[in-house]
Design an enzyme around this catalytic site. Sequence first.
Site, short mmCIF file in Angstrom:
data_model
loop_
_atom_site.label_atom_id
_atom_site.label_comp_id
_atom_site.label_asym_id
_atom_site.label_seq_id
_atom_site.Cartn_x
_atom_site.Cartn_y
_atom_site.Cartn_z
N HIS A 77 0.81 -1.21 0.00
CA HIS A 77 0.00 0.00 0.00
C HIS A 77 0.85 1.27 0.00
O HIS A 77 0.34 2.35 -0.33
CB HIS A 77 -0.96 0.01 1.20
CG HIS A 77 -0.31 0.29 2.51
ND1 HIS A 77 0.07 -0.70 3.39
CD2 HIS A 77 0.05 1.46 3.12
CE1 HIS A 77 0.61 -0.17 4.47
NE2 HIS A 77 0.61 1.14 4.32
N ASP A 108 0.21 -7.68 1.99
CA ASP A 108 0.57 -6.27 1.81
C ASP A 108 2.08 -6.10 1.76
O ASP A 108 2.67 -5.46 2.64
CB ASP A 108 -0.04 -5.46 2.97
CG ASP A 108 0.01 -3.97 2.69
OD1 ASP A 108 0.26 -3.58 1.54
OD2 ASP A 108 -0.19 -3.19 3.64
N SER A 188 5.02 2.24 8.10
CA SER A 188 4.70 1.12 7.23
C SER A 188 5.91 0.72 6.39
O SER A 188 6.56 1.57 5.78
CB SER A 188 3.54 1.48 6.31
OG SER A 188 2.36 1.68 7.04
#
Length: 423
Positions: A77, A108, A188
């Site tokens: 993402h 992810d 992230s």
Amino acid sequence: MSSARESDGERYPKRFRAQETWDTIPAVLEGKSVVKVFCREMKPNYSMPWTTKRQQSSTSTAIVLCLRERLLLTNRHCVAHASCIEVRKRGDDRKYEAEALARGTDCDLALLTVSSDEFWASELVEQELCAEVPRMFAEVICVGYPTGGDNLSATKGVVSRVDYEDEPDPWRNRLVIQIDAAVNPGNSGGPALIATGACVGVAYQSLKDGSTENIGFIIPVMVVNKFLIAWRRSGGSSAADRSSPGWAPSRVTAFGHGRFTCQKLENAGMRRSLGMHDKQSGVLVKSVDPTTANAEALHAGDVVLSLDGVAIGNDGCVPFGGCSSSKHDRVSFPYVAVDKFVGDHLEARVLRGGNELGCTLTLCKHDPLVTYEKEAPWLLDYAIIGGLVFVVLSQQYLRATFGEKWRKDGCNGLRELMESKPR
């Protein structure tokens, strides 16, 4: 006092020695195994695919995965719909252009590379990976570049829980590790490290709904390794491949899907009606995708009792043996296939008409009629015929048209169509 302290040290050795252990990892403290990612993205407009939304910018973190293959690891993402990706090392004022090599369709994760020799010539350190799931209460440090500043950040916490995601479809759930270390936007793609300096997971999400605190999630290394194996099995991508016209990042599918839906059997009356005795447990098959080979082996109304010799509970869970502290925990039954890939087989024991029999199931790609893909280029295909515009029916289009509550506000029968169920 000294003897008392010594005895306390024997009882609680990690508490007194943890700081000394962390201080012996200079590569971690100097941030040589992580880089900052700068991404400019143009998200598509699924309800009007002939245009795009306004360009946005974001920052995240990436791990130096392999110096020889020039690989960086981050979250999918973080680089979704990217028009430009740049990375910057700690202490450097230069940004280097990067490109995506692969994106996980069912996890992810994404792989990046940098073509500049200068970027790799300086002091970078490969991040060591630890595939063992950390035990509960194990200390972890999340390293990355979260919002609130431009320099490297480290937050410390402990492993709170090892569990599966909570998706309606158990086959789409993935093993995750919950931690109480702060995971903020920008973290992230960064590593979660244990005291030895090894990475046990990749930070990817935090739960902030107004009623929760200190709930962050990391993707365990066992999922990362499976993603890497699936990418290499698909052929990877060389510099020659990337220079060829029409090249696009690989879309990697690491996890197989049983392509059947099921229901828990926690109701004793329902179990009796299916002919199950007290020592039997399992899940009820509601529907099987008729386009797969599993439709010949499995029928609606069957009770799946076990997979590969592992008994399935009436709650749809199996024992989790990922680490010693979680040996008494239970996770969703697709965990049995955590080490298997698309095309691999599962030996199942099923109850059909009161008789127990065996069958072989095949793990397939999750390819429903109404796709859930987010980045496939054909999702933006459209046709204009007689003044009418036809677009691809996808979950992304439904979300753009009906909002986040599209499952409830959609057309009648759409859910059955999406899940390839008979109507």
